[in-house]
Scaffold this motif. Sequence first.
Motif, PDB file in Angstrom:
ATOM      1  N   VAL A  77       0.959  -1.167  -0.051  1.00 12.10           N
ATOM      2  CA  VAL A  77       0.128   0.035   0.093  1.00 12.10           C
ATOM      3  C   VAL A  77       1.036   1.302  -0.090  1.00 12.10           C
ATOM      4  O   VAL A  77       1.975   1.366   0.747  1.00 12.10           O
ATOM      5  N   CYS A  78       0.547   2.347  -0.925  1.00 12.40           N
ATOM      6  CA  CYS A  78       1.251   3.598  -0.891  1.00 12.40           C
ATOM      7  C   CYS A  78       0.362   4.667  -1.388  1.00 12.40           C
ATOM      8  O   CYS A  78       0.170   4.951  -2.566  1.00 12.40           O
ATOM      9  N   VAL A  79      -0.179   5.100  -0.303  1.00  5.71           N
ATOM     10  CA  VAL A  79      -1.148   6.170  -0.454  1.00  5.71           C
ATOM     11  C   VAL A  79      -0.554   7.562   0.156  1.00  5.71           C
ATOM     12  O   VAL A  79       0.643   7.761   0.798  1.00  5.71           O
ATOM     13  N   LEU A  80      -1.327   8.508   0.501  1.00  3.87           N
ATOM     14  CA  LEU A  80      -0.886   9.778   0.589  1.00  3.87           C
ATOM     15  C   LEU A  80      -0.331   9.845   2.107  1.00  3.87           C
ATOM     16  O   LEU A  80       0.662  10.427   2.344  1.00  3.87           O
ATOM     17  N   ASP A  81      -1.091   9.203   2.973  1.00  4.57           N
ATOM     18  CA  ASP A  81      -0.827   9.253   4.647  1.00  4.57           C
ATOM     19  C   ASP A  81      -1.390   8.008   5.196  1.00  4.57           C
ATOM     20  O   ASP A  81      -2.122   7.291   4.699  1.00  4.57           O
ATOM     21  N   TYR A  82      -0.877   7.880   6.599  1.00 12.40           N
ATOM     22  CA  TYR A  82      -1.536   6.626   7.300  1.00 12.40           C
ATOM     23  C   TYR A  82      -2.978   6.730   7.629  1.00 12.40           C
ATOM     24  O   TYR A  82      -3.477   5.739   7.494  1.00 12.40           O
ATOM     25  N   PRO A  83      -3.674   7.819   7.925  1.00 10.68           N
ATOM     26  CA  PRO A  83      -4.894   8.070   8.027  1.00 10.68           C
ATOM     27  C   PRO A  83      -5.673   7.658   6.673  1.00 10.68           C
ATOM     28  O   PRO A  83      -6.613   6.703   6.919  1.00 10.68           O
ATOM     29  N   ALA A  84      -5.012   7.706   5.449  1.00 13.20           N
ATOM     30  CA  ALA A  84      -5.732   6.991   4.160  1.00 13.20           C
ATOM     31  C   ALA A  84      -5.421   5.563   4.132  1.00 13.20           C
ATOM     32  O   ALA A  84      -6.368   5.002   3.652  1.00 13.20           O
ATOM     33  N   VAL A  85      -4.390   5.136   4.661  1.00 12.68           N
ATOM     34  CA  VAL A  85      -4.035   3.892   4.769  1.00 12.68           C
ATOM     35  C   VAL A  85      -5.433   3.080   5.651  1.00 12.68           C
ATOM     36  O   VAL A  85      -5.890   2.054   5.063  1.00 12.68           O
ATOM     37  N   LEU A 101       0.996  -7.282   4.729  1.00  9.74           N
ATOM     38  CA  LEU A 101       0.965  -5.934   4.250  1.00  9.74           C
ATOM     39  C   LEU A 101       2.196  -5.305   4.487  1.00  9.74           C
ATOM     40  O   LEU A 101       2.775  -5.291   5.385  1.00  9.74           O
ATOM     41  N   VAL A 102       2.681  -4.742   3.352  1.00  5.68           N
ATOM     42  CA  VAL A 102       3.937  -4.005   3.264  1.00  5.68           C
ATOM     43  C   VAL A 102       3.392  -2.551   2.832  1.00  5.68           C
ATOM     44  O   VAL A 102       2.742  -1.962   1.821  1.00  5.68           O
ATOM     45  N   ASN A 103       3.718  -1.464   4.088  1.00  7.76           N
ATOM     46  CA  ASN A 103       2.987  -0.259   3.738  1.00  7.76           C
ATOM     47  C   ASN A 103       4.158   0.793   3.609  1.00  7.76           C
ATOM     48  O   ASN A 103       5.255   0.840   4.246  1.00  7.76           O
ATOM     49  N   LEU A 104       4.285   1.050   2.401  1.00  8.32           N
ATOM     50  CA  LEU A 104       5.262   2.052   1.661  1.00  8.32           C
ATOM     51  C   LEU A 104       4.926   3.563   1.887  1.00  8.32           C
ATOM     52  O   LEU A 104       5.499   4.455   1.148  1.00  8.32           O
ATOM     53  N   THR A 105       3.700   3.900   2.525  1.00 10.64           N
ATOM     54  CA  THR A 105       3.172   5.141   2.856  1.00 10.64           C
ATOM     55  C   THR A 105       4.294   5.861   3.921  1.00 10.64           C
ATOM     56  O   THR A 105       4.544   5.047   4.712  1.00 10.64           O
ATOM     57  N   ASP A 128       6.755  -2.312   7.480  1.00  8.31           N
ATOM     58  CA  ASP A 128       6.695  -0.883   7.144  1.00  8.31           C
ATOM     59  C   ASP A 128       7.999  -0.523   6.586  1.00  8.31           C
ATOM     60  O   ASP A 128       8.928  -0.950   6.446  1.00  8.31           O
ATOM     61  N   GLY A 129       7.764   0.509   5.463  1.00  5.70           N
ATOM     62  CA  GLY A 129       8.660   0.721   4.655  1.00  5.70           C
ATOM     63  C   GLY A 129       9.080   2.091   4.403  1.00  5.70           C
ATOM     64  O   GLY A 129       8.257   2.862   4.598  1.00  5.70           O
TER      65      GLY A 129
END
Length: 302
Positions: A77-85, A101-105, A128-129
């Motif tokens: 997942v790679c969106v604007l920020d953590y609230p969006a995630v 889940l690999v979070n590149l946000t 987290d990345g």
Amino acid sequence: MNEHKIDEPEINEHKTAVTVLGLGQMGAALAGAFLDAGLPTTVWNRTPAKADPLVARGAVRAASVVEAVAASDLVVVCVLDYPAVRALLAPVADALRGRTLVNLTSGSPEQAREEAAWAAEHGAAYLDGGIMTTPPGVGDPGNMVLYSGDPAVFAEHRETLAVLGDPVGLGADPGLASLYDAGLLGLMWSVFGGWLHATALAGADGVAAKDFTEVATRWLRTVAWFMSTYADQIDAGAYPGDDATIDVQAAAIGHLLHAGEARGIDGRLPRLHLELMREAVEAGHGGDSYARIIEAFRPTPR
Ligand code: NAP
């Protein structure tokens, strides 16, 4: 050699299926790198049209987030920020169970730790990345992507993640990638500031930025070597001034300030450095190495 081979995507040995949620500039580059590596890639974006170029390259368009998550064991997942995630994933939490889940946000270490705890609550493995490049640099093994979280999960997906850039595992604490990312961006802005100030100084006497920068980038290699030496001093908590003392550097920065003033160059940056050096000298540490200045940044002991 088959001359057509160059344009064919490399086929990843295990052909791990991946899903990419978020197809902004960065998400589209991530999905593109997976496609270039020949991985079955499912994509989803809030604004569906952004998937079109990727679908034309072979990606599968998911009609919903839940469909996208269900398509692959590895979900990036790679969106604007953590609230969006969280807004994206909370409604599909059940579908994440058993997947990674690999979070590149980009976010803060605290947000990364919270997201990891949330994923664990829902039975998902989590990394987290921090992507240490801009979208055109994705897929170049010369660029780093930082990861933190369970080292076993990192090891399991390392080969697939290597498609995005050199995967650097930082350890089990999921906040570490964001912590390094924030610090490294600070380092980048400081280097940019010093370089732009120096380029303005040289430019005032007609030196082209390109000519100055060629020398400046060589200098950065030497500076990196100083940093390695000073890192050992910081870890040891002792700052012997056996290469160059703060006293000597406080005198040298006077030349920079003088040269800048003579050319009408803004002196805020060198004045900040002089202030930090003066504080150390006034505290009796003028004979120490520059690494001593770290004390100015540390929290004041209560
Ligand atoms: P971007 O081009 O502005 O794309 C933002 C993405 O987030 C779009 O896919 C957007 O969807 C989505 N989004 C925003 N709010 C959303 C919400 N509430 N629900 C669902 N989706 C939402 O930004 P980017 O450059 O790709 O950056 C994405 C992340 O990568 C950021 O955290 C950024 O800090 C990080 N990053 C970027 C770079 C870089 O050089 N660009 C480098 C390192 C890290 P829509 O298309 O529907 O608007």
